[in-house]
Design an enzyme around this catalytic site. Structure first.
Site, PDB file in Angstrom:
ATOM      1  N   ASP A 182       0.833  -1.211   0.000  1.00  0.00           N
ATOM      2  CA  ASP A 182       0.000   0.000   0.000  1.00  0.00           C
ATOM      3  C   ASP A 182       0.866   1.260   0.000  1.00  0.00           C
ATOM      4  O   ASP A 182       1.976   1.259   0.539  1.00  0.00           O
ATOM      5  CB  ASP A 182      -0.906  -0.020   1.239  1.00  0.00           C
ATOM      6  N   GLY A 183       0.323   2.322  -0.585  1.00  0.00           N
ATOM      7  CA  GLY A 183       0.980   3.632  -0.508  1.00  0.00           C
ATOM      8  C   GLY A 183       1.578   4.122  -1.818  1.00  0.00           C
ATOM      9  O   GLY A 183       2.238   5.170  -1.838  1.00  0.00           O
ATOM     10  N   GLY A 212       0.062   5.411  -4.414  1.00  0.00           N
ATOM     11  CA  GLY A 212      -0.564   6.674  -4.804  1.00  0.00           C
ATOM     12  C   GLY A 212      -0.025   7.837  -3.983  1.00  0.00           C
ATOM     13  O   GLY A 212       0.310   8.900  -4.521  1.00  0.00           O
ATOM     14  N   THR A 226     -10.350  -7.018  -6.382  1.00  0.00           N
ATOM     15  CA  THR A 226     -11.646  -6.923  -7.077  1.00  0.00           C
ATOM     16  C   THR A 226     -12.266  -5.539  -6.847  1.00  0.00           C
ATOM     17  O   THR A 226     -13.085  -5.091  -7.639  1.00  0.00           O
ATOM     18  CB  THR A 226     -12.626  -8.017  -6.587  1.00  0.00           C
ATOM     19  N   GLU A 227     -11.845  -4.855  -5.768  1.00  0.00           N
ATOM     20  CA  GLU A 227     -12.376  -3.513  -5.487  1.00  0.00           C
ATOM     21  C   GLU A 227     -11.640  -2.421  -6.277  1.00  0.00           C
ATOM     22  O   GLU A 227     -12.135  -1.304  -6.399  1.00  0.00           O
ATOM     23  CB  GLU A 227     -12.261  -3.182  -3.992  1.00  0.00           C
ATOM     24  N   ARG A 229      -0.339   9.148 -10.363  1.00  0.00           N
ATOM     25  CA  ARG A 229      -0.441   7.915  -9.575  1.00  0.00           C
ATOM     26  C   ARG A 229       0.233   6.711 -10.244  1.00  0.00           C
ATOM     27  O   ARG A 229       0.835   5.874  -9.579  1.00  0.00           O
ATOM     28  CB  ARG A 229      -1.911   7.585  -9.284  1.00  0.00           C
ATOM     29  N   LEU A 266      11.656 -20.343  -4.628  1.00  0.00           N
ATOM     30  CA  LEU A 266      10.662 -19.433  -4.058  1.00  0.00           C
ATOM     31  C   LEU A 266       9.429 -19.416  -4.967  1.00  0.00           C
ATOM     32  O   LEU A 266       9.563 -19.273  -6.180  1.00  0.00           O
ATOM     33  CB  LEU A 266      11.280 -18.023  -4.002  1.00  0.00           C
ATOM     34  N   SER A 310      -8.084  -5.794   4.644  1.00  0.00           N
ATOM     35  CA  SER A 310      -8.696  -5.471   3.349  1.00  0.00           C
ATOM     36  C   SER A 310      -9.011  -6.659   2.445  1.00  0.00           C
ATOM     37  O   SER A 310      -8.655  -6.679   1.274  1.00  0.00           O
ATOM     38  CB  SER A 310      -7.789  -4.489   2.596  1.00  0.00           C
ATOM     39  N   HIS A 318       2.850   3.361  -9.047  1.00  0.00           N
ATOM     40  CA  HIS A 318       2.772   1.914  -9.272  1.00  0.00           C
ATOM     41  C   HIS A 318       4.037   1.408  -9.975  1.00  0.00           C
ATOM     42  O   HIS A 318       4.529   0.330  -9.671  1.00  0.00           O
ATOM     43  CB  HIS A 318       1.520   1.575 -10.078  1.00  0.00           C
TER      44      HIS A 318
END
Ligand code: FPP
Length: 268
Positions: free
Chosen positions: A35-36, A38, A81-82, A48, A144, A209, A52
């Protein structure tokens, strides 16, 4: 059958080496909410999608660090999905990055098996084909396993699992009165994904989340303030080191308060 020779991952630019973690203390599976991106972009006065892109560079470094420390499973939340609720420009930028990273495949010479997890149905078909292709091309690797969650939602996964169980019951091969946790686990879309030992979220939010609710039911939670693009492999090493100091009980009784978890060392 000759195993291909894999390279060692390039070291971190600082020259720092991974801590040595005793095998019995090592988490088998670390899952990350990156997260973060943006906010990182905003702080640098960038659009933005640049956040990414910088996030994808952090992913490469963290994968190298995961190999170095000897982690077996790393799962990354790349697109939920959100996330479709975001501006189409941003969603297509994220999906484009996934295309690029999957096509270019920066881990070709490393012992990294790539998998993906999520709903295929409303993703662009060419991306699904690429993700499937990369999964096939790396399936015999044993070091891995990196699972990228794309168009993934935890409740969606649970609903799909319930549907799979219902289909099996309808066919008469499963008695609904006897359905247990093991049956549920076996009908998950990725039944071989191990339980998450450590769930790490960056970006200063303390939520899980909708990420791997079944697999992370007993996960240790680790929240850090940095925006994902500012993270590197040393943060993964810190997260794992901190994990090794925690005592996991899975509902069993633990030692009494203040009683040491293990026999005290001489003089300690
Ligand atoms: C959350 O930050 C991050 C995402 C929704 C996308 C994550 C994608 C990547 C790191 C790039 C590609 C991934 C791989 C595996 C190559 P946010 O945008 O919600 O940040 P904010 O909360 O600051 O807005």
């Amino acid at each position: 059958l000759r195993r291909p020779a894999f390279r060692s991952p390039p070291p971190h630019p600082s020259g720092e080496r991974p801590p040595r973690i005793p095998a019995e203390r090592m988490p088998a599976h670390v899952a990350v909410i990156m997260d973060g991106n943006g906010r990182w972009a905003q702080r640098h006065g960038l659009p933005r999608h640049e956040g990414h892109r910088a996030g994808a560079a952090a992913v490469r470094d963290v994968v190298h660090g995961a190999l170095e420390i000897g982690l077996r499973h790393l799962t990354l939340y790349a697109f939920s999905t959100e996330n479709w609720k975001r501006d189409p420009e941003e969603t297509s930028a994220i999906l484009d990055l996934l295309r690029q990273e999957t096509r270019a495949y920066p881990f070709e010479d490393l012992d990294v098996r790539m998998r993906w997890h999520g709903r295929a149905d409303n993703l662009p078909q060419d991306l699904v084909d690429l993700l499937d292709m990369r999964e096939r091309s790396t399936r015999d690797r044993a070091g891995l396993t990196v699972t990228t969650c794309v168009n993934y939602g935890g409740r969606d996964e649970i609903a799909r699992t319930a549907a799979a169980l219902a289909r099996r019951a309808r066919s008469g091969r499963l008695d609904p009165d006897l359905i247990g946790e093991q049956d549920f686990a076996e009908h998950l879309p990725r039944p071989d994904m191990p339980d998450v030992d450590l769930l790490w979220r960056t970006g200063n939010e303390q939520r899980t989340s909708n990420f791997l609710p079944w697999q992370a039911a007993y996960a240790e939670l680790h929240f850090t303030p940095d925006h994902w693009p500012d993270v590197d492999r040393r943060d993964l090493w810190r997260a794992i080191t901190e994990y090794t100091r925690r005592q996991r009980r899975h509902g069993a009784a633990g030692p009494a308060p203040h009683e040491p978890a293990t026999a005290p060392r001489e003089g300690a």
